[in-house]
Design a protein around this motif. Sequence first.
Motif, PDB file in Angstrom:
ATOM      1  N   ILE A  66       0.733  -1.242   0.157  1.00 27.93           N
ATOM      2  CA  ILE A  66      -0.136  -0.210   0.425  1.00 27.93           C
ATOM      3  C   ILE A  66       0.428   1.233  -0.086  1.00 27.93           C
ATOM      4  CG2 ILE A  66      -1.794   1.538   1.624  1.00 27.93           C
ATOM      5  CD1 ILE A  66      -2.930  -1.699   2.400  1.00 27.93           C
ATOM      6  N   ARG A 112       3.426   1.436  -1.411  1.00 28.76           N
ATOM      7  CA  ARG A 112       3.987   1.940  -2.339  1.00 28.76           C
ATOM      8  C   ARG A 112       3.388   2.288  -3.100  1.00 28.76           C
ATOM      9  NH1 ARG A 112       8.347  -2.780  -5.185  1.00 28.76           N
ATOM     10  NH2 ARG A 112      10.639  -2.074  -3.530  1.00 28.76           N
ATOM     11  N   ALA A 113       1.654   1.581  -3.412  1.00 24.22           N
ATOM     12  CA  ALA A 113       1.103   2.501  -4.344  1.00 24.22           C
ATOM     13  C   ALA A 113       0.988   3.569  -3.959  1.00 24.22           C
ATOM     14  CB  ALA A 113      -0.788   1.164  -4.079  1.00 24.22           C
ATOM     15  N   THR A 114       0.303   3.862  -2.976  1.00 23.00           N
ATOM     16  CA  THR A 114       0.052   5.037  -2.159  1.00 23.00           C
ATOM     17  C   THR A 114       0.883   6.517  -3.403  1.00 23.00           C
ATOM     18  OG1 THR A 114       1.227   5.122  -0.313  1.00 23.00           O
ATOM     19  CG2 THR A 114      -1.589   4.969  -0.420  1.00 23.00           C
TER      20      THR A 114
END
Lengths: 115, 133
Positions: B34, B36-38
């Motif tokens: 998460i 990384r995704a954010t």
Amino acid sequence: MVANITSLGRSGLYDWMVQRVTAVVLAAYILFLLGYFISTPDLTYADWSELFACTAMKIFTLMALISLSAHAWVGMWTISTDYLKNGVVRFLFQGTCGGIMFVYFVWGVQILWGL
Amino acid sequence: MGQKECEEAVSDNRPVNLDLSQFSFPLPAITSVIHRATGLILFVGVAFVLWAFQESLSGEESFNAMKSVMQGFLAKLILWGILSALLYHLVAGTKHLLMDMGIGETLEGGKLGAKITLVVSIVLILITGVWIW
């Protein structure tokens, strides 16, 4: 030591440090702005433009912009080297990220100092 | 292990299980993904932030126009989305810095840190939602 030619500082340790130092600058900038918004519920153009006319705020914003560029580069580089195994695809992705980052930086400077 | 078994164990024909849906991800792995995704979301979100920044500083008229744009539901939703990604990234990043200082580096500490990251960021995201609306 295996040096990767596309890494920012040619060394993972250097990139690691850049990631952390820029993170602290960005955190300080974001917390400052959040605090400003919370303490100024009815924000007017006069308040807002006065804030960014101040030299200290310009320096702080430019510092945040430079930090953002380096921080995002290291982050996107890390993601691309982990998930994109095809050399051409990875290179294009990194090139695009670098290009966008550069546009963001110049755009930000332009907003900050105007014409 | 005998010679034959040994060869079989390192043979190129050994089955490789990389079906991600078959893996059980521990919580710290999920919070890391998460994070990384954010980061990726924020990279794209910067465009919206810079645009709003530009409009807000281009004069009183465009500042007020920006202010009324920000009253719209979609604009508020985008703002909340970007702020949520930012808050999560900030909380998870703070956890990283603490771990760099040697705090919570054990297996148990890592699990607890992941839980704290999730709880703190969810609370902050909800508070931000209330603040925006």
